[in-house]
Design an enzyme around this catalytic site. Structure first.
Site, short mmCIF file in Angstrom:
data_model
loop_
_atom_site.label_atom_id
_atom_site.label_comp_id
_atom_site.label_asym_id
_atom_site.label_seq_id
_atom_site.Cartn_x
_atom_site.Cartn_y
_atom_site.Cartn_z
N GLY A 1 27.41 33.05 56.67
CA GLY A 1 28.41 32.53 57.60
C GLY A 1 28.14 31.10 58.04
N CYS B 1 56.01 49.74 48.62
CA CYS B 1 56.35 48.74 47.62
C CYS B 1 57.59 49.19 46.83
CB CYS B 1 55.18 48.52 46.67
SG CYS B 1 55.61 47.45 45.27
N CYS C 1 56.22 49.64 42.89
CA CYS C 1 55.26 50.67 42.46
C CYS C 1 55.17 51.82 43.45
CB CYS C 1 53.88 50.06 42.25
SG CYS C 1 53.06 49.61 43.79
N CYS D 1 54.39 44.55 46.53
CA CYS D 1 52.96 44.23 46.64
C CYS D 1 52.76 42.73 46.43
CB CYS D 1 52.15 44.95 45.55
SG CYS D 1 52.13 46.72 45.69
N CYS E 1 49.89 45.94 41.65
CA CYS E 1 51.22 46.53 41.59
C CYS E 1 51.50 47.06 40.18
CB CYS E 1 52.27 45.50 41.98
SG CYS E 1 53.89 46.21 42.31
ZN LIG Z 1 53.58 47.42 44.26
#
Ligand SMILES: [Zn+2]
Ligand SMILES: Nc1ncnc2c1ncn2[C@@H]1O[C@H](COP(=O)(O)OP(=O)(O)OP(=O)(O)O)[C@@H](O)[C@H]1O
Ligand SMILES: Nc1ncnc2c1ncn2[C@@H]1O[C@H](COP(=O)(O)OP(=O)(O)OP(=O)(O)O)[C@@H](O)[C@H]1O
Ligand SMILES: [Mg+2]
Ligand SMILES: [Mg+2]
Lengths: 234, 279, 256
Positions: B30, B239, B242, B264, B270
């Protein structure tokens, strides 16, 4: 009566003012003052205007610096010379041992009369509600009308302000009280109340050192007079 | 591969300098390590920080994937992929599972990453405190002393203004319980993927000349209040392509009438999911 | 009583120029000390040096921490300095814009120091911020307003709330009422007086106004040309000034 406890000892106390911007003038006001004050006593300073009465009280209160000599105060069971004390010690003496009531109330903007009176008690550790109750009782006794308690005393009459001032000065029971004409603008009835309060304080063992111009008041409260006169100008 | 360039465009000394900086970054999770950012054949803001990190990492056997907002086929992603294909001759892929190095702008792939993968982030502003504290010397001191009183002020302002923490991108995290860190402008949806990730995460800011890292399996905590805990985005939709109900969705306009649909953002995921669903 | 802050022979020079010179004093818990003096007399220099914002050229400052351990401020690390500033001290600047975060709301300004101490409950932060706004007489309905929309006096009261919300043990104030009109000044002074009493905090306040010193401080230091020329009980200094400079200072203000 058994010998009363000494509360205040002034030894060779002198005070002069050096005025640097007035041709370095040196003004001598007090010269080698010796005075003992005992518990239960009320000593009244007597003398003409300019004799240094107020100056003496202010020096004892450490409002004015001591030029020479000693101001010994019985504090916390021992003696403390205010001429040698640190500011913190002086503040502690003022908080617990030494009270001072002047002729005029120093008003604090926006602070109501009741709070002004209660403040020293709260500073001494009393709970706020109890302190306010106490303050109310005292103002009541000094005939300050209740409708004024919640107002800042800036607009009060001279006599009303003076009574608020006395209440503030006397609310914490202190072994040593300095009073500089605290009753100057009070009527007879209220003067009588102040005289009663002082008597109660004395009976409780306080020692009082005061200035009272009013002959009648002086008669009522003084156990002894301490004469003062102006120093010759050199 | 174009032979006139050194392997992966940068000269070996520069890559060595970058690798030293990266090692330091990994050693102090970090912490922002300054580095000597080089001129690249594309302007700042196009991922020059990420490209330099990738250049320092790539070996001939690596397989590179580049995404921009989750998609492999945007101009930026295509250009960077081509750049390394030409200058390093490495194999490229659009499949998350096949890549050994993934350079990304604004997303973490949906497909869980593995220990043998490295994710390289393009970072526009590495300093999470910058919007509240413009002085660089001051923010550096704050990091040095972990004096992060300021870090919740922004979140407080969000709740005061919107009733909830409205920050949805570049949501600040505390890495390894020590350094306050910008995750780059990924949606906060992706923040949980930073926590204890098996893959090494490297961050490069070209213009600001800073690198930092989240090593594998490092604790990454998204800031929050006790009574306003960290939450990720959720959709009422699935989505449209999909049918996934778990991935980060983009709202897209599909015709001139303003018809919208949710798909997506991760195009590889996807496609995979669609193939599975069909099979 | 034990001192909270011990300053010994403290000097701060700017090259050849004297900022402040050879200053010694003790500050006790619950005590408000005023530093008065004309412009350029070294008040701010002294204040900033004892608040560890300027390095001393000579001398020492010791601070007694919450855990009663003494800390030498001249050997203080930046980490410790910030920890003190965050956890035990407060600083109120003359210009509230220097002490406020102008780009975030009033509420966030008050809550920031609490968040710095680890408070993570938004509802509670807001509650405390509201009550402190009320305490400094700012309408709590303005909690989400930017400080830039406040008057100078309101900004100063906001800065006071922001500083005192964590109940610091020691507060440094550099002319907190300068530049405000008289009625606003009185209000802020009264507020400070009350808060100092209620919270029992110790404070060092720079002012060039003797009436302010009389109202707030039991003790006062008078500075001239970088040196403390007189120090003692405030009423003593104002009613029986000893040093020629103090006499001039006192005689040049209207008596109240
Ligand atoms: Zn998708
Ligand atoms: N702060 C001061 N600075 C200079 N001179 C002062 C100061 N206070 C008092 N004096 C002088 O000291 C002398 C005594 O004054 P003081 O007020 O003590 O008299 P007093 O006996 O109380 O008189 P009165 O009965 O009129 O009140 C006066 O000459 C006065 O001018
Ligand atoms: N950063 C600096 N560099 C050089 N000299 C400085 C610096 N800051 C202050 N001084 C000088 O130090 C002296 C004391 O300044 P300081 O600011 O402490 O005075 P002050 O009493 O706070 O005055 P004011 O009432 O005008 O705020 C002045 O002679 C000033 O010119
Ligand atoms: Mg008199
Ligand atoms: Mg100044």
């Amino acid at each position: 009566m058994t010998a009363a406890l000494p509360m205040l000892e002034l030894r060779g106390l002198s005070k002069s003012f050096e005025l640097h911007h007035q041709h370095d003038a040196r003004l001598k006001v007090l010269d080698s003052i010796d005075l003992s004050l005992h518990a239960g006593e009320c000593v009244v300073l007597a003398g003409p205007s300019g004799a240094g009465k107020s100056t003496l009280l202010r020096v004892i209160y450490a409002n004015y610096r001591i030029s020479r000599g000693a101001v010994c105060v019985r504090h916390d069971g021992g003696w403390l010379d205010l001429a040698e004390a640190t500011p913190h010690q002086v503040l502690d003496v003022r908080r617990r041992t030494l009270g001072y009531v002047s002729q005029f109330l120093r008003v604090i903007p926006r602070v109501p009369a009741l709070d002004i009176v209660a403040e020293p008690l709260i500073e001494a550790g009393t709970a706020t509600t109890e302190a306010l109750q106490h303050a109310g009782a005292l103002l009541h006794r000094l005939n300050v009308p209740e409708r004024l308690w919640r107002l800042p005393p800036g607009t009060f009459s001279g006599g009303e302000q003076q009574r608020v001032n006395i209440a503030r000065g006397l609310i914490v029971p202190r072994p040593l009280l300095l009073l500089d004409e605290p009753t100057a603008s009070l009527d007879a009835a209220n003067r009588a109340v102040v005289a009663e309060l002082l008597e109660e304080a004395r009976n409780a063992g306080s020692a009082v050192l005061g200035i009272f111009h009013d002959e009648d008041m002086r008669q009522r409260v003084a156990t002894r007079l301490f004469p003062m006169r102006p120093l010759e100008t050199s | 591969m174009t032979p006139t360039y050194n392997f992966a465009f940068l000269d070996e000394n520069t890559k060595r300098m970058l690798r030293r900086a990266l090692l330091k970054a990994v050693a102090i999770p970090g912490y922002q390590v300054p580095f000597g950012s080089r001129e690249m054949p594309l302007p700042y803001g196009w991922g020059t920080g990420g490209i330099q990190v990738t250049a320092a990492l790539l070996g001939p056997d690596d397989v590179l994937k580049v995404i921009d907002q989750g998609a492999d086929d945007t101009t930026n992603a295509v250009n960077i992929r081509r750049f390394f294909a030409r200058t390093a001759g490495v194999a490229t892929t659009e499949r998350t599972a096949e890549a050994s190095v993934i350079q990304t702008r604004h997303r973490i792939p949906e497909t869980p990453l593995r220990e043998d993968q490295i994710l390289v982030f393009q970072v526009p502003e590495p300093e999470p405190l910058r919007t509240l504290e413009p002085r660089e010397a001051e923010t550096r001191t704050m990091h040095a002393l972990a004096d992060y009183g300021l870090m919740h002020v922004k979140l407080y302002e969000d709740i005061a203004q919107y009733g909830h923490i409205a920050t949805s991108y570049d949501y600040p995290v505390l890495v390894d319980g020590r350094f306050l860190t910008s995750p780059s402008p990924i949606p906060k949806f992706d923040n949980p993927k930073l926590d204890h990730s098996p893959a090494l995460m490297l961050f490069g800011a070209g213009r600001e000349k800073r690198l930092y890292a989240i090593p594998p399996y490092t604790q990454v905590e998204s800031l929050a209040f006790d009574d306003h805990p960290f939450e990720i985005q959720r959709w009422e939709h699935q989505c449209a392509l999909c049918g996934s109900g778990e991935s980060y969705l983009d709202e897209v306009v599909v015709d001139d009438c303003g018809t919208r649909m949710f798909v997506c953002s991760d195009t590889d995921y996807c496609g995979e999911h669609l193939a599975e669903a069909v099979a | 009583m034990n001192a909270l802050l011990q300053v010994r022979k403290l000097s701060r020079h700017y090259g050849q120029r004297i900022g402040c010179q050879d200053v010694s004093f003790d500050l006790h818990p619950g005590e408000l000390l005023c530093i008065v003096g004309e412009s350029g007399s070294g008040k701010s220099t002294l204040l900033n040096t004892m608040a560890a914002q300027l390095a001393p050229s000579a001398g020492s400052i010791r601070y007694r921490q919450k855990n009663d351990a003494w800390l030498e401020l001249d050997a203080l690390s930046e980490a410790d300095r910030r920890r003190l500033a965050r956890e035990e001290w407060g600083f109120v600047t003359q210009n509230p814009r220097d002490g406020l975060r102008l780009n975030v709301s009033a509420g966030a300004n008050v809550a920031e120091r609490l968040m710095a101490l680890g408070m993570r409950d938004y509802g509670r932060l807001r509650e405390i911020a509201s009550s402190w706004l009320a305490r400094v007489e700012i309408d709590p309905l303005r909690i989400d307003d930017a400080p830039t929309s406040f008057s100078g006096g309101m900004q100063q009261r906001l800065q006071i709330a922001r500083t005192l919300v964590t109940q610091p043990r020691l507060v440094f104030m550099d002319e907190p009422t300068a530049g405000l009109d008289v009625s606003v000044q009185a209000r802020i002074l009264d507020l400070l007086r009350r808060l100092v009493n209620e919270l029992g905090l110790a404070a060092v306040m720079v002012t060039h106004d003797l009436a302010v010193a009389r109202l707030l401080a039991a003790r006062t230091m008078v500075m001239q040309g970088g040196c403390v020329v007189e120090t003692g009980l405030t009423d003593q200094i104002l009613d029986d000034p000893q040093h020629p400079y103090t006499q001039l200072l006192v005689s040049s203000v209207l008596t109240t």
